[in-house]
Design an enzyme around this catalytic site. Structure first.
Site, PDB file in Angstrom:
ATOM      1  N   GLU A 234     -26.617  26.511  47.095  1.00  0.00           N
ATOM      2  CA  GLU A 234     -26.087  25.286  47.713  1.00  0.00           C
ATOM      3  C   GLU A 234     -25.824  25.491  49.199  1.00  0.00           C
ATOM      4  OE1 GLU A 234     -23.569  23.156  44.292  1.00  0.00           O
ATOM      5  OE2 GLU A 234     -22.619  24.778  45.368  1.00  0.00           O
TER       6      GLU A 234
ATOM      7  N   ASP B 271     -24.570  19.626  33.912  1.00  0.00           N
ATOM      8  CA  ASP B 271     -24.640  19.780  32.456  1.00  0.00           C
ATOM      9  C   ASP B 271     -23.559  18.917  31.838  1.00  0.00           C
ATOM     10  OD1 ASP B 271     -23.192  22.419  33.721  1.00  0.00           O
ATOM     11  OD2 ASP B 271     -22.085  21.612  32.017  1.00  0.00           O
TER      12      ASP B 271
HETATM   13  N1  SAH Z   1     -25.207  30.716  36.145  1.00  0.00           N
HETATM   14  C1  SAH Z   1     -24.514  30.809  37.376  1.00  0.00           C
HETATM   15  C2  SAH Z   1     -23.050  30.876  37.093  1.00  0.00           C
HETATM   16  C3  SAH Z   1     -22.516  29.556  37.092  1.00  0.00           C
HETATM   17  S1  SAH Z   1     -20.863  29.551  36.605  1.00  0.00           S
HETATM   18  C4  SAH Z   1     -24.980  31.991  38.131  1.00  0.00           C
HETATM   19  O1  SAH Z   1     -25.983  32.514  37.764  1.00  0.00           O
HETATM   20  O2  SAH Z   1     -24.358  32.363  39.125  1.00  0.00           O
HETATM   21  C5  SAH Z   1     -20.628  27.887  36.734  1.00  0.00           C
HETATM   22  C6  SAH Z   1     -20.346  27.349  38.097  1.00  0.00           C
HETATM   23  O3  SAH Z   1     -20.645  25.969  38.068  1.00  0.00           O
HETATM   24  C7  SAH Z   1     -18.882  27.445  38.474  1.00  0.00           C
HETATM   25  O4  SAH Z   1     -18.787  27.589  39.865  1.00  0.00           O
HETATM   26  C8  SAH Z   1     -18.303  26.116  37.982  1.00  0.00           C
HETATM   27  O5  SAH Z   1     -17.404  25.575  38.927  1.00  0.00           O
HETATM   28  C9  SAH Z   1     -19.503  25.188  37.799  1.00  0.00           C
HETATM   29  N2  SAH Z   1     -19.751  24.610  36.472  1.00  0.00           N
HETATM   30  C10 SAH Z   1     -20.866  23.898  36.168  1.00  0.00           C
HETATM   31  N3  SAH Z   1     -20.863  23.505  34.879  1.00  0.00           N
HETATM   32  C11 SAH Z   1     -19.708  23.973  34.337  1.00  0.00           C
HETATM   33  C12 SAH Z   1     -19.154  23.918  33.021  1.00  0.00           C
HETATM   34  N4  SAH Z   1     -19.797  23.318  32.008  1.00  0.00           N
HETATM   35  N5  SAH Z   1     -17.958  24.530  32.795  1.00  0.00           N
HETATM   36  C13 SAH Z   1     -17.331  25.154  33.813  1.00  0.00           C
HETATM   37  N6  SAH Z   1     -17.829  25.259  35.076  1.00  0.00           N
HETATM   38  C14 SAH Z   1     -18.999  24.671  35.351  1.00  0.00           C
END
Ligand code: SAH
Length: 255
Positions: A20, A220
Site C-alpha cells: 500500500e 475479505d
Molecule cells: N497476509 C498478510 C498479513 C495480513 S494480516 C501478510 O502477508 O503480510 C491482516 C492485515 O489486514 C492487518 O493489518 C489487519 O488490519 C487487516 N485485516 C484485513 N482483513 C482482516 C480480518 N479479517 N481480520 C483482521 N484483520 C484484517
C-alpha cells in the site's frame, strides 16, 4: 486551523502493508529515510505537503508504537491511516471502502471491573476519528471510487462510514465473524469492519490531541475464505485505492 504547504509539521500517512505504501513512495518528492524504533520513516513532499510515510506493522501494540514515534520524533500533527479490513456489517462487501467514524477494541475485556470493551481509565469503549479530517477523507474516498479509482472487478463498490473494530486477531472464520458481529452489536456497537490497528492509533492520537482519520478497503468478509487471494487483492485493488484516496485528500487539504 489550516496548515500551510510550507508547514514544518508533517502529515503522517500510515499504511499497514508495504504494497500500500509503494504507490505513495513513488510520488514522494525529496524522499529522505529515517530509521527509528526499528522502523523506516520516509519524509518528503506529496502534492506540496510535508508528509511522513510509515508502516504501522501489524497489531495494536506495533501500531501504537509507530503512532507514538510519529508524534514524538517527527512532530506529526495529523495522522491518516490507509489499510484493508474484513467486512462484518451487512452489505459491507469486498471491494467496498469503510471510512471510520469511531473505533472499538473488540478484544478488550476488563469485566467485571469495567464494562466489556471499555478501555480502563478512559471511561469509554469508543474513540472517535477527527470529524473534519474524517469528512475530508470520506469525500476523497467517494471521489476516488467515483473517478474510476474503483477497480473494474468491483464496479459497484460503495463507501461506508461507521464503526471499525480492532483487535489482535486475523478474523478468518464464518462462525467467529458472526459471533464477533453479534456480540459487538448486542453491546450497542454497530460494527462495519474488523482490522488490527485502527483503535490503537486512535487511542494514541486522543492522548496527544492529534487529529486522526482512517480508511480501509474491504479485502475479505472475515470468513473461511478471508486468506484467499489476500496478496493479490492488496496489490491490484487496495493499494490503488489507497493511492487515489490519499492523493485526493492531500489536494483537498490545500488552502
Ligand atoms: N497476509 C498478510 C498479513 C495480513 S494480516 C501478510 O502477508 O503480510 C491482516 C492485515 O489486514 C492487518 O493489518 C489487519 O488490519 C487487516 N485485516 C484485513 N482483513 C482482516 C480480518 N479479517 N481480520 C483482521 N484483520 C484484517
Amino acid at each position: 486551523m489550516s496548515i500551510s504547504s510550507t508547514s514544518p509539521t508533517p502529515i503522517a500517512i500510515l499504511s499497514a502493508l508495504l504494497q500500500e505504501q509503494q504507490g505513495l513512495m513513488e510520488l514522494l518528492h525529496q524522499p529522505h529515510k529515517v530509521t527509528h524504533a526499528g522502523r523506516d520513516f520516509w519524509l518528503g513532499e506529496l502534492h506540496g505537503r510535508s508528509v511522513v510515510l510509515a508502516l504501522s506493522k501489524i497489531g495494536k501494540v506495533a501500531a501504537a508504537t509507530t503512532a507514538t514515534a510519529l508524534i514524538e520524533r517527527f512532530g506529526v500533527r495529523r495522522m491518516v491511516f490507509t489499510g484493508v479490513a474484513g467486512g462484518l456489517g451487512a452489505g459491507v462487501n469486498v471491494g467496498d471502502v469503510v471510512v471510520a467514524s469511531e473505533f472499538v477494541q473488540h478484544d478488550l475485556d476488563a469485566s467485571p471491573l469495567f464494562p466489556r470493551y471499555e478501555v480502563p481509565l478512559y471511561g469509554r469503549a469508543r474513540f472517535e476519528g477527527d470529524a473534519a479530517l474524517t469528512a475530508l477523507l470520506f469525500n476523497a474516498a467517494s471521489a476516488a471510487l467515483g473517478d474510476g479509482g474503483a477497480s473494474a472487478a468491483f464496479p459497484v463498490a460503495r463507501v461506508h462510514r461507521g464503526l471499525i473494530a480492532s483487535g489482535d486477531r486475523f478474523v478468518s472464520g464464518a462462525g467467529e465473524s458472526r459471533s464477533l458481529h453479534a456480540t459487538l452489536t448486542g453491546a450497542g456497537h454497530q460494527v462495519l469492519a474488523v482490522e488490527m490497528e485502527g483503535a490503537a492509533v486512535a487511542q494514541v492520537c486522543l492522548d496527544y490531541g492529534v487529529p486522526f482519520a482512517a480508511v480501509r478497503t474491504i479485502s475479505d468478509r472475515a470468513d473461511d475464505s478471508a486468506h484467499v487471494d489476500f496478496p493479490r487483492f492488496i496489490e491490484q485493488v487496495a493499494s490503488r485505492y489507497a493511492h487515489a484516496i490519499v492523493e485526493k485528500l492531500l489536494v483537498s487539504l490545500e488552502p
